[in-house]
Scaffold this motif. Structure first.
Motif, PDB file in Angstrom:
ATOM      1  N   PHE A 125      43.047  37.738  37.244  1.00 38.40           N
ATOM      2  CA  PHE A 125      42.406  37.067  36.112  1.00 38.40           C
ATOM      3  C   PHE A 125      40.895  36.909  36.289  1.00 38.40           C
ATOM      4  CE2 PHE A 125      46.800  35.357  36.372  1.00 38.40           C
ATOM      5  CZ  PHE A 125      47.284  35.907  35.198  1.00 38.40           C
ATOM      6  N   PHE A 126      40.342  37.474  37.368  1.00 36.10           N
ATOM      7  CA  PHE A 126      38.896  37.405  37.584  1.00 36.10           C
ATOM      8  C   PHE A 126      38.159  38.064  36.412  1.00 36.10           C
ATOM      9  CE2 PHE A 126      38.637  37.208  42.541  1.00 36.10           C
ATOM     10  CZ  PHE A 126      39.057  35.882  42.491  1.00 36.10           C
ATOM     11  N   SER A 127      37.021  37.488  36.058  1.00 33.30           N
ATOM     12  CA  SER A 127      36.172  38.093  35.031  1.00 33.30           C
ATOM     13  C   SER A 127      34.803  38.493  35.584  1.00 33.30           C
ATOM     14  CB  SER A 127      35.981  37.124  33.853  1.00 33.30           C
ATOM     15  OG  SER A 127      35.402  35.911  34.287  1.00 33.30           O
ATOM     16  N   SER A 128      34.374  37.890  36.684  1.00 32.61           N
ATOM     17  CA  SER A 128      33.087  38.229  37.289  1.00 32.61           C
ATOM     18  C   SER A 128      33.159  39.600  37.948  1.00 32.61           C
ATOM     19  CB  SER A 128      32.706  37.180  38.340  1.00 32.61           C
ATOM     20  OG  SER A 128      31.715  37.686  39.222  1.00 32.61           O
ATOM     21  N   PRO A 129      32.266  40.529  37.609  1.00 31.49           N
ATOM     22  CA  PRO A 129      32.307  41.858  38.232  1.00 31.49           C
ATOM     23  C   PRO A 129      32.188  41.806  39.753  1.00 31.49           C
ATOM     24  CG  PRO A 129      30.911  41.908  36.289  1.00 31.49           C
ATOM     25  CD  PRO A 129      31.246  40.463  36.539  1.00 31.49           C
ATOM     26  N   ARG A 130      31.336  40.924  40.273  1.00 32.61           N
ATOM     27  CA  ARG A 130      31.173  40.854  41.725  1.00 32.61           C
ATOM     28  C   ARG A 130      32.398  40.262  42.401  1.00 32.61           C
ATOM     29  NH1 ARG A 130      26.968  41.266  39.126  1.00 32.61           N
ATOM     30  NH2 ARG A 130      25.047  42.298  39.866  1.00 32.61           N
ATOM     31  N   ALA A 131      32.993  39.256  41.780  1.00 35.04           N
ATOM     32  CA  ALA A 131      34.231  38.704  42.338  1.00 35.04           C
ATOM     33  C   ALA A 131      35.310  39.776  42.403  1.00 35.04           C
ATOM     34  CB  ALA A 131      34.700  37.523  41.495  1.00 35.04           C
ATOM     35  N   ILE A 132      35.426  40.556  41.344  1.00 31.91           N
ATOM     36  CA  ILE A 132      36.390  41.660  41.314  1.00 31.91           C
ATOM     37  C   ILE A 132      36.090  42.641  42.445  1.00 31.91           C
ATOM     38  CG2 ILE A 132      37.104  43.697  39.997  1.00 31.91           C
ATOM     39  CD1 ILE A 132      36.693  41.974  37.448  1.00 31.91           C
ATOM     40  N   ALA A 133      34.800  42.943  42.627  1.00 32.27           N
ATOM     41  CA  ALA A 133      34.419  43.919  43.651  1.00 32.27           C
ATOM     42  C   ALA A 133      34.713  43.410  45.058  1.00 32.27           C
ATOM     43  CB  ALA A 133      32.936  44.252  43.499  1.00 32.27           C
ATOM     44  N   TYR A 134      34.356  42.159  45.354  1.00 30.32           N
ATOM     45  CA  TYR A 134      34.663  41.610  46.680  1.00 30.32           C
ATOM     46  C   TYR A 134      36.169  41.627  46.935  1.00 30.32           C
ATOM     47  CZ  TYR A 134      29.875  39.819  47.103  1.00 30.32           C
ATOM     48  OH  TYR A 134      28.519  39.712  47.200  1.00 30.32           O
ATOM     49  N   ALA A 135      36.931  41.227  45.924  1.00 29.14           N
ATOM     50  CA  ALA A 135      38.383  41.215  46.070  1.00 29.14           C
ATOM     51  C   ALA A 135      38.921  42.624  46.303  1.00 29.14           C
ATOM     52  CB  ALA A 135      39.027  40.591  44.836  1.00 29.14           C
ATOM     53  N   LEU A 136      38.382  43.606  45.590  1.00 32.85           N
ATOM     54  CA  LEU A 136      38.840  44.986  45.761  1.00 32.85           C
ATOM     55  C   LEU A 136      38.610  45.488  47.187  1.00 32.85           C
ATOM     56  CD1 LEU A 136      37.828  46.808  42.460  1.00 32.85           C
ATOM     57  CD2 LEU A 136      40.120  46.734  43.466  1.00 32.85           C
ATOM     58  N   VAL A 137      37.433  45.189  47.738  1.00 36.00           N
ATOM     59  CA  VAL A 137      37.168  45.615  49.119  1.00 36.00           C
ATOM     60  C   VAL A 137      38.219  45.019  50.053  1.00 36.00           C
ATOM     61  CG1 VAL A 137      35.544  45.488  51.046  1.00 36.00           C
ATOM     62  CG2 VAL A 137      34.696  45.960  48.734  1.00 36.00           C
ATOM     63  N   GLY A 138      38.527  43.735  49.864  1.00 34.09           N
ATOM     64  CA  GLY A 138      39.546  43.096  50.676  1.00 34.09           C
ATOM     65  C   GLY A 138      40.919  43.697  50.479  1.00 34.09           C
ATOM     66  N   LEU A 139      41.301  43.918  49.237  1.00 37.61           N
ATOM     67  CA  LEU A 139      42.613  44.477  48.933  1.00 37.61           C
ATOM     68  C   LEU A 139      42.790  45.862  49.543  1.00 37.61           C
ATOM     69  CD1 LEU A 139      42.833  43.465  45.163  1.00 37.61           C
ATOM     70  CD2 LEU A 139      44.279  42.565  47.001  1.00 37.61           C
ATOM     71  N   CYS A 140      41.724  46.642  49.530  1.00 37.47           N
ATOM     72  CA  CYS A 140      41.812  48.023  50.002  1.00 37.47           C
ATOM     73  C   CYS A 140      41.750  48.149  51.521  1.00 37.47           C
ATOM     74  CB  CYS A 140      40.694  48.869  49.383  1.00 37.47           C
ATOM     75  SG  CYS A 140      40.851  49.101  47.599  1.00 37.47           S
ATOM     76  N   LYS A 141      41.262  47.125  52.192  1.00 37.49           N
ATOM     77  CA  LYS A 141      41.030  47.255  53.633  1.00 37.49           C
ATOM     78  C   LYS A 141      41.892  46.330  54.485  1.00 37.49           C
ATOM     79  CE  LYS A 141      36.283  48.925  53.117  1.00 37.49           C
ATOM     80  NZ  LYS A 141      36.523  50.250  53.705  1.00 37.49           N
TER      81      LYS A 141
END
Length: 340
Positions: A125-141
């Motif tokens: 449910f994140f809407s902030s692009p940077r929050a999404i990006a930080y979360a993606l790095v974590g999810l992928c690694k």
């Protein structure tokens, strides 16, 4: 080699303080989720003191988490305050906890996984692009506490969101996700490179490459890193502000360039990551070092008149993270670039 003296000075039994008045920690500045998440990433690589500091910062993240899994971003006098809460700080916390899940200490890895399990459902449910990006790095690694199917679905949902922003905003002369460039811009292409490494999505790779090339063309146009100034930011069709330049952005671009090198194999990105690192030690518009050898700290900003002499957590942690990247990951590649 990274100098941890100021980090240690800024840290007490609770966690890492937010601000410093010049080289002196300011106890009245409180503690933030942001800073302690970054501190956790540094602590994992501190050598003989790594476990004790990683444990302290991870405990801070755990204690700042509410029963419903959401996080408070600011602690002062033993009380959590919600008015500084932000999706971006939560994204950084997710990225830090994800890194812990791959640590060599089973108890820390288990606690990091437990913290993530309480919050992971909210990421979609994140809407902030940077929050999404930080979360993606974590999810992928990291090692996520969910099924592979759910993980891939979440990564696809979040990466599609970033790519949708890019496609909506992009033009021939503006290859970006938003109509302005503000802070920590490089985390956006960084995240899409991470997604490509995770699932092989070539559309993610294309957008990551295009957008980082666009950003680098702006930031390195003078032959050294010129961080976008926070006095107005850089809006499409506007003028690039040169001040104040903040250390966290040098770390952001260094890590994005390293991620690009990992996925594209182009040595130009190693060179640019090194240039970003050199920004801290004087290869910048003012020709001034932001590293304080006496304290081990990093000045808070490069400004029109010189430097901001305060040495807060965000600044020194950004320096330490970039030192660790250069010293630990790409020093050999940098030497190869310089001699080729």
């Amino acid at each position: 080699m990274p100098n941890y003296r100021h980090l240690i000075e800024m840290t007490d039994e609770i966690g890492m303080l937010q601000f410093s008045r010049e080289g002196r920690p300011d106890p009245r500045s409180g503690y933030t989720l942001d800073d302690n998440a970054r501190a956790l990433l540094v602590a994992l690589f501190m050598g003989e003191n790594a476990y004790s500091y990683a444990r302290r910062f991870l405990n801070f993240l755990a204690q700042a988490q509410r029963p419903d899994g959401t996080w408070s971003n600011f602690l002062l006098d033993g009380k959590y305050f919600s008015y500084f809460d932000s999706e971006d700080s939560v994204g950084r916390a997710i990225m830090a906890c994800s890194a812990v899940t791959r640590s060599e200490w089973p108890d820390l890895a288990a606690q990091g996984s437990h913290i993530l399990a309480k919050n992971l459902a909210s990421v979609r449910f994140f809407s902030s692009p940077r929050a999404i990006a930080y979360a993606l790095v974590g999810l992928c690694k990291g090692r996520m506490p969910c099924s592979d199917k759910n993980l891939h679905e979440l990564v696809n949902k979040l990466s599609n969101c970033l790519m949708g922003l890019y496609e909506k905003t992009r033009s021939r002369d503006w290859m970006w996700f938003e109509d302005s460039l503000t802070y920590c811009n490089a985390i956006l292409p960084h995240a899409l490179f991470s997604v490509y490494a995770f699932n092989g999505d070539k559309k993610c790779l294309k957008i990551a490459h295009e957008s980082l090339s666009f950003l680098n063309g702006i930031l390195f146009s003078k032959g050294y890193l010129n961080i976008i100034g926070n006095q107005g930011w850089y809006h499409r069709g506007g003028t690039l502000p040169l001040f104040d330049q903040q250390p966290v952005d040098a770390a952001s671009i260094a890590f994005a360039c390293w991620e690009a090198y990992q996925n594209l194999g182009k040595r130009e990105y190693v060179y640019l990551a090194d240039l970003a690192h050199q920004w801290y030690r004087g290869k910048n518009i003012n020709g001034l070092s932001l590293y304080n050898e006496a304290t081990g700290g990093c000045y808070d900003a490069l400004n029109r008149d010189g430097v901001n002499l305060n040495q807060g957590a965000e600044a020194v942690l950004s320096l330490l993270l970039t030192d660790l990247l250069i010293d630990g990951n790409i020093s050999q590649e940098i030497n190869a670039v310089k001699t080729s």
